[in-house]
Write an enzyme that holds these catalytic residues in place. Structure first.
Site, PDB file in Angstrom:
ATOM      1  N   SER D 276      12.753  32.288  64.170  1.00 38.75           N
ATOM      2  CA  SER D 276      13.212  30.936  64.454  1.00 38.75           C
ATOM      3  C   SER D 276      12.347  29.992  63.637  1.00 38.75           C
ATOM      4  O   SER D 276      11.153  30.227  63.464  1.00 38.75           O
ATOM      5  CB  SER D 276      13.053  30.640  65.941  1.00 38.75           C
ATOM      6  OG  SER D 276      12.975  29.245  66.163  1.00 38.75           O
ATOM      7  N   ARG D 315      60.344  37.325  45.167  1.00 38.61           N
ATOM      8  CA  ARG D 315      58.946  36.861  45.083  1.00 38.61           C
ATOM      9  C   ARG D 315      58.801  35.609  45.922  1.00 38.61           C
ATOM     10  O   ARG D 315      59.599  34.676  45.801  1.00 38.61           O
ATOM     11  CB  ARG D 315      58.508  36.569  43.640  1.00 38.61           C
ATOM     12  CG  ARG D 315      57.010  36.166  43.550  1.00 38.61           C
ATOM     13  CD  ARG D 315      56.310  36.708  42.314  1.00 38.61           C
ATOM     14  NE  ARG D 315      56.973  37.916  41.869  1.00 38.61           N
ATOM     15  CZ  ARG D 315      57.411  38.114  40.636  1.00 38.61           C
ATOM     16  NH1 ARG D 315      57.184  37.212  39.692  1.00 38.61           N
ATOM     17  NH2 ARG D 315      58.048  39.231  40.324  1.00 38.61           N
TER      18      ARG D 315
END
Lengths: 423, 423, 423, 423
Positions: D276, D315
């Site tokens: 930390s 497509r």
């Protein structure tokens, strides 16, 4: 029991039936009855208790409203179910009352009931799936030689055949169903773990009882309880979501072909289908629309289920309890999309003349690739690309022949391979 | 009508009522009646027709099953609704039958009905929201001085107060509700566009009728029909989803505090709450669990709604038709999470002694930051970090004072600011 | 720094720049520098320290690779950032090194950096938004009288005007942006809470330092730290997602109009736009396609963010750490969709003649509603519906006039209301 | 190339490498080279052309920035890729330039490249998966007899063993991987369809070339091109998402066990892990946190992919183009979660004494089920439930024995079955 109005576009009748109150209740009661019989067979509880519990574990006359109201406060429908069933047994066979739900935990009932409901969905889906395959196979064969515009990015492309298109839908459905089948097989296992998943209160008889219970219900007996390991269910739901999306791809293609400006195919009208409250002339792609709508409801439900999979220790605080509506929603969506696309595939109107006319209306521009590739053989691909682009700009159409049948490449070979399958 | 069993953990009673068949049907009929009155007021249809339609547009005795069954085939509940209502009117006031649904389209009915249903949800949610704020404000004030472990990544951190925690939940609820309110206001507009959204069949009276209709229903009249522009609804649903998530954050905190190993707070037991079918000793975080479950069902529903927003031209083919179950699911989830957390906040048991004991059990390790910062003032932050780390390794606790009250920084100031609000 | 290849269709250049390594790094360094200055101004650390830290907190020459590699192991980029920055300061101004990151926690840096990055996105989006509004307003005015087919469920419907269509897109964009603006305002607040959100290590100076920090960075100072309350960010992301969806609705409409069979409008070709590697003739709806693709990436990202909102106590274990890619993805998607639709709106080719031709090609079927409503005035709505349906079946077209200009209802009034806005 | 800072918590190094610019580019170039060789082998293009193209199709010195910038305008990276590769070939072997990309379409390159990248991910994932299984199997065996609290809804439940817990994680990982393997196998097929998916420009040699291409690349040759049928990819991504969720379930369990108040297990600290920036004392569940974060990013990405599956005709206009970032995000998330949980499983600290202490601290309340079941055998389940509840209220603990080893039911049998697997 009819579908609720709020989901009237989201569920077919047979699957609404499966998830109706009576059906869900009966599935839970079936678990309790089968558990009692399994335990009696293993000598864990008296045979008479099992007989009495079995006789009384029916949804007829069961206080359903009481059950539903208490479920929310209890945080599970299983607790009031057991209480109400016990009361019912006590009234008729007091000595059996103490053996209701013997050794089981709430999630055992709820999970097994869910699996039993899913098993009821399987043949309903399978039936429509088979019809869909048959209809698409027929369409594909009939239209093996029906040429039409290919369309990429919604713009004209070199020709394809409608038969190839149908074969692609067919193969996607077949692949998708194979995954669904595998998902059902994996997920069809009984849940029986007791309070902490060890069946501690059954002593050394836990696995015997579990196997007998599975046999009673016709389910698979898994390696161990799966209270907080939901991957099997997730795999089934993913497979169902993927199938629904494949059906919606087909639906979207057909809705696009149904556009007035294209008019190459149309889903069947049929009674009550596709009208408009204001426009008497309309023939709407209603069935396709419902399939598309189904596919727009599944992905988020699947994502909810996956998010719920981070379940704490031996029983989740929230993740598990969130599951039922997602499971119901996904299966219903698949069922509805299937039902709709069966109707579409079996009754589809195809207009080969219009297909050819639309193709010809492009003035041969779609043969630009062909012209380019022919040219390219002598002057190279890039120069050819430019030359053809220039010709198109000046004359609106490319040089070279324009017979679609002569420019189908492997379309027919692909069509046959798709219908035949990969495996 | 009770909640369905399959969603017995997903809906509170009042919101189940709002989305019940009778209620949804009545909302659609209310649209038809108000439309007739508005058109009569504008001289578009005869006043007698409006009176007859209004009288007969009630769900009592309406053939609901027929409606629901036909809706799926029609692709909308509005077509059979209009047909059945027209038949009913014809039977009693034949001259009025031709004026049912005059100039409107299916989506006008369906969308306005949805907006009317949402309006019914607003006060239900608002009521619970106010209770929640009151309860959290009270808790926060009571526990302004109750010190407890801060916890980051589920590990001990410097102390906070329980009052600060409550104030954070309070502020998140208040901010969330403000967005919900704004969403309701935006979304509460009537839909009336006719076949293509131009109200062509009403000639030049379209906007007059629309404004009169809005006035009849007490809704806002928007700039124009919004058949394929769903951003206002999306904004409301997003606000509801965010509120639900904020409630679930509070629920998760409390479920964690309720762990046997922490035991710092507990939701109220109450009648039928939180028991176990197998474990008589259990006091489960049932209400928190239901709120968490609600928040695990909303994000995917919102994502489904957003995906449905790509709607084609003047009426969508699928995107719109997918909406109702998502809207219902999100509102119900918010309502249930609110109802649960009101119960939790109003009945929460807090154990300040255990909070302090847990804090003290860390042997002061949580004051490591303080020790480091004190040291850092003379030797720098980094060396201090290492020195304290070393001390911790050797003695298990850092140097320096260990009174939590002396190391709360701006906790109380923040608490007051949070309760007071930003605006 | 160019966009990565894997996301080459998912990000515009300016927003790729904002989220580039250098930019993200600088935002974190800006926090550290501003914090030092704020603390110096409040007398918490020496002024010289602040000056030195500010001078050295630049991304030039900062060991970025080292930072990124250590971030994963540390579980946050802030820990290695502070370590590396401290080393850099120590090398040049040893006495200042101890004051780097004074009193702050990792999430303070990371969250404030994120807010700073979002602030950079705002003017980029705003600029494109203004251009879009201007272009759509111009198109709408030019085409106020351009009649075209309405289309519902992709089928012909009564006529609309292209000007009305543009005005609808305009209004949706304007509403959407208003929510985005409000989201930016709400979310633009500094994060400063220290280890547990109480600023304990700053004693009674916490709020003073926070306010000074906010002033340094030009951000808002919120009521309190918001480490585990993410609703403000969520509201902004939801607003961005809704705007993206609104843009994609416009894109979808135009891609459909660009179909060869409709050919009513076309996005501009421009350099490098919309070609095909195989088909020299193609003019693809490339910009629309990218906007649609953007809207297909946002809903799930938003749902991920919402799921992450269930954050534990004072700092989450996972939910928070999952956020950055979702935030980046949503903002980039909105930016790209906006950039694309600006290009489309500013360069759109519209073909009014083709619009009229397509309308006329329906042989008047779209005036069926009109014929029905005329008839209905005498024989009632239902009989009229049947009579017109019958006429259509027999003759292919309904009775009555067929001038689209005469059947536009309130189209022009709606158009003006939409352009003007509601507020 | 290092991971980008913005996703520094979202990707492990090896998978960042796979999706780096150089790697993606090379995969596309590999397709072009293999295509040329396949076509030469089939006599479609000259052998020299294939040799030249192969030699020059390397990412070294390829103008990557130009490629990426042009990709967005082109709407696909394939168009500028082909252009730039052709220019390169022309410069060195002019006669070969015309044969670059012969007969292929943009999506052929892009899809095959994606499949090639996924293939690279497979062994990376497989390697970590094997390590995970080994570590979990070892842990499970070691702790076959380590009793600990079962925990349901985060409340104490009857005892389990830590060995059983590990075996459950093991089995979930094994089942999940099996699905991933099956997904990889299904999805590992080449894409080659040309402009409209018929390979028209290759005449009757299409399938020969396709098979040769597949052989060159070591991929499977599917029944037909799959440009708009994305179910195989979807199935792989679903399997990866489910695996990630299973890993996160394990991570969540461990993060909960690591709570200071439970302290029954801890992930390894290791270098740079879990510190930390403000709290020197902290040992954070960093690796678990990263795995949880990964599982919070996948569900929405999968849902995006599924929503994109509704692809138009030959497509798609948007659905396909949205895919890459979702695919990348899911694979990276799985890879990172796996890497983290391998580290956790291989280095896990387990504290059997604390496990027993926590169990004993419940004062036997968790044996309430046992007491109830014992009583129930004589007085029935329901009365027994009430009796034990009453005893607990009065004395805080139930009657009967309290040896956890004596109340483990089938825990050991289940453990062995889980390790052994079902198939």
């Amino acid at each position: 029991m009819p579908t609720r109005l709020i989901e009237c576009l989201a569920a077919s009748e047979p699957l609404s039936e499966v998830f109706s109150d009576a059906s869900v209740l009966q599935a839970m009661l079936d678990f309790e009855a089968a558990l009692a019989r399994a335990e009696a067979a293993c000598g864990v509880i008296p045979q008479q208790a099992a007989t009495a519990i079995t006789r009384l574990a029916t949804h007829d006359g069961f206080p359903l409203d009481e059950l539903t109201q208490q479920a929310l406060r209890a945080g599970t429908p299983a607790i009031p179910l057991v209480r109400l069933l016990t009361a019912r047994v006590r009234a008729e066979a007091p000595e059996a009352a103490g053996f209701v739900h013997w050794g089981a935990t709430s999630q055992d009932v709820a999970d097994t009931a869910l699996v039993l409901l899913l098993r009821q969905c399987r043949p309903i889906l399978a039936h429509d799936h088979e019809r869909l395959l048959a209809a698409l196979s027929k369409l594909s064969t009939e239209h093996a030689g029906t040429v039409m515009l290919g369309r990429t990015l919604l713009q004209p492309a070199p020709p394809v055949t409608f038969g190839l298109k149908c074969a692609s839908w067919h193969a996607a459905a077949r692949r998708s169903w194979k995954r669904v089948e595998s998902g059902f097989s994996e997920a069809s296992c009984v849940q029986l773990g007791g309070a902490a998943g060890t069946l501690a209160s059954l002593g050394d008889r836990g696995i015997d009882v579990g196997e007998a219970l599975a046999a009673e219900l016709g389910l698979r007996y898994p390696d161990a309880p799966w209270h907080t390991h939901r991957d099997r269910l997730a795999a089934l739901l993913a497979a169902l979501s993927i199938y629904t999306a494949s059906l919606a791809k087909m639906a979207l293609d057909i809705a696009l072909l149904m556009q007035f400006e294209a008019a190459e195919a149309a889903e069947p009208g049929g009674s009550g289908r596709g009208g408009s409250s204001t426009m008497p002339h309309k023939r709407n792609p209603t069935a396709c629309m419902l399939a598309i709508a189904a596919a727009k409801r599944t992905p988020g439900l699947l994502s909810n289920f996956l998010n719920g999979m981070l379940q704490e220790h031996e029983r989740a605080v929230g993740g598990w309890q969130a599951e039922w509506p997602s499971v119901e929603g996904i299966v219903k969506a698949t069922g509805l999309a299937l039902e709709c696309m069966v109707e579409v595939a079996e009754g589809l109107t195809v207009d080969p003349a219009r297909m050819r006319a639309n193709l010809e209306a492009t003035s041969g521009a779609i043969f630009a690739e062909r012209a380019m590739m022919t040219l390219a053989a002598s002057i190279g691909r890039e120069q050819a690309h430019q030359a053809v682009e220039e010709a198109l700009r000046q004359t609106g159409s490319p040089p070279g022949p324009r017979d679609p049948e002569g420019y189908l490449g492997s379309a027919e070979a692909f069509r046959k391979r798709l219908l035949q399958g990969e495996d």
